[in-house]
Design an enzyme around this catalytic site. Structure first.
Site, short mmCIF file in Angstrom:
data_model
loop_
_atom_site.label_atom_id
_atom_site.label_comp_id
_atom_site.label_asym_id
_atom_site.label_seq_id
_atom_site.Cartn_x
_atom_site.Cartn_y
_atom_site.Cartn_z
N THR A 216 -18.76 18.43 0.26
CA THR A 216 -18.20 17.35 1.06
C THR A 216 -16.71 17.16 0.75
O THR A 216 -16.28 17.36 -0.38
CB THR A 216 -18.96 16.05 0.74
OG1 THR A 216 -20.33 16.25 1.02
CG2 THR A 216 -18.44 14.89 1.56
N ARG A 244 -32.09 16.60 8.69
CA ARG A 244 -31.71 15.86 7.49
C ARG A 244 -30.29 15.31 7.59
O ARG A 244 -29.38 15.99 8.04
CB ARG A 244 -31.83 16.79 6.27
CG ARG A 244 -31.44 16.14 4.93
CD ARG A 244 -30.01 16.44 4.54
NE ARG A 244 -29.70 15.99 3.16
CZ ARG A 244 -28.49 15.97 2.64
NH1 ARG A 244 -27.46 16.37 3.35
NH2 ARG A 244 -28.30 15.55 1.39
N ASP A 247 -25.66 11.36 2.60
CA ASP A 247 -24.97 10.09 2.37
C ASP A 247 -23.63 9.98 3.08
O ASP A 247 -23.13 8.87 3.30
CB ASP A 247 -24.76 9.87 0.88
CG ASP A 247 -23.84 10.91 0.27
OD1 ASP A 247 -24.15 12.12 0.39
OD2 ASP A 247 -22.80 10.55 -0.32
#
Length: 352
Positions: A216, A244, A247
């Protein structure tokens, strides 16, 4: 992880680590490019140089916006644009593949001055998901859009769209293939429009998989008006299934910003960051318990997240200019800069 004290522009005294004077309204910027098993001796000098250059370039983009008086939101968008276009990172063009052989992209952005926020999940044809997240925040009455609906909104708003093959990289495809083989799952067909099969060095691939388990990218920025904002963008996890979502697009878990406390962008095993609400938890410790930013970050990452069995890291920034990062992995691509200060880029754990 404690960092040496830095001097603010034109200041005559030594300040606390990462802190600027309380009355100073200069800008600040902190960036991450993912966390993982990033260790000295396991990365080639050439690849290390590429990552350091990419992180310096990200700082340069943010500095150009903030030095010109631009907003924290503008700086975040500019920084992440470049990272979404850079195949080194698991965001945009370097995104990992799902088990279905798709690149499904997530992003979020939050304005600390207003608590307004926008997020998108599972988009497959948006070149810059961070820009779509900002459009959701500023041009819709919603906070999060996903999948086809998010892309319909993107088209209506004139957000740049690209064919799915735009995001294809051979090493990410090879990594997905290896993961599915380990799981005993069928391999998807190679995406339409992808370049012809290219060779991938498996030693390099194994190293990349360790280093980029959490790829990320994220930014927290403070502008000269004293406002903070945070943004995060990702391709998720390799061979993820069933739609899926991690966060990164979830406010309070992977991204949070409030002028009353701090801004945070996270990278790591999303399921744990969601359960612990990592980003907002750090800000709450600052706002309601009076912890300094580094102590709050370490409590959540080094103690609470680690105790749960989660791994990853964060970068964070307060409206007073206090900067922190914390991670429980061997390394994290990270960078910071303040107005008038020198850029700092780190990769390995022993650079703190």
């Amino acid at each position: 992880m404690k960092i040496k004290a830095i001097a603010a522009a034109f200041a005559a005294t030594v300040l606390t680590p990462f802190a600027m004077a309380e009355d100073q309204s200069d800008w600040a910027l902190v960036i991450h490019g993912g966390a993982g098993v990033i260790e000295r001796g396991q990365m080639t000098a050439e690849r290390e140089a590429e990552y350091r250059a990419a992180m310096h370039a990200a700082l340069d983009r943010g500095e150009a916006v903030l030095e010109a008086g631009g907003s924290a939101l503008d700086a975040i968008e500019a920084v992440i644009h470049g990272m979404e276009d850079d195949p080194l990172f698991n965001a945009g063009r370097g995104a990992v593949f799902t088990a279905a052989g798709r690149n499904e992209l997530d992003a979020s952005i939050m304005d600390g001055a207003t608590l307004n926020a926008g997020a998108v999940a599972g988009v497959t044809q948006v070149r810059h998901p961070i820009s779509l997240a900002r459009a959701v925040m500023e041009r819709s009455r919603h906070v999060m859009l996903q999948g086809e609906g998010a892309e319909t909104f993107a088209i209506e708003q004139g957000i740049e769209m690209v064919p799915p093959a735009w995001f294809f990289t051979e090493r990410r495809w090879a990594s997905m293939t290896r993961s599915l083989e380990r799981l005993g799952l069928d391999l998807p067909e190679r995406p339409e429009g992808a370049p012809e099969l290219q060779g991938v060095d498996h030693g390099t691939l194994e190293r990349d998989e360790r280093e980029h388990r959490f790829g990320t990218v994220g930014v927290v920025a403070l502008d000269s008006d004293g406002n903070i904002a945070a943004g995060t963008s990702t391709g998720g996890t390799t061979a993820k299934r069933w739609g899926r979502v991690g966060d990164s697009p979830i406010l309070g878990a992977g991204t949070y910003a409030s002028n009353a406390s701090c801004g945070v962008s996270a990278t790591g095993t999303g399921e744990y960051f969601i359960r612990l609400t990592v980003a907002s938890r750090i800000c709450a410790l600052v706002e309601f318990q009076g912890l300094n930013l580094q102590d709050a970050s370490d409590q959540v990452i080094q103690d609470e997240l680690t105790a749960m069995g989660g791994d990853g890291g964060i970068v964070a920034l307060t409206p007073s200019g206090e900067i922190a990062w914390s991670y429980n992995t061997p390394g994290m691509y990270r960078a910071r800069q303040t107005a008038g200060g020198d850029p700092v880029v780190g990769i390995y754990g022993d650079e703190d």
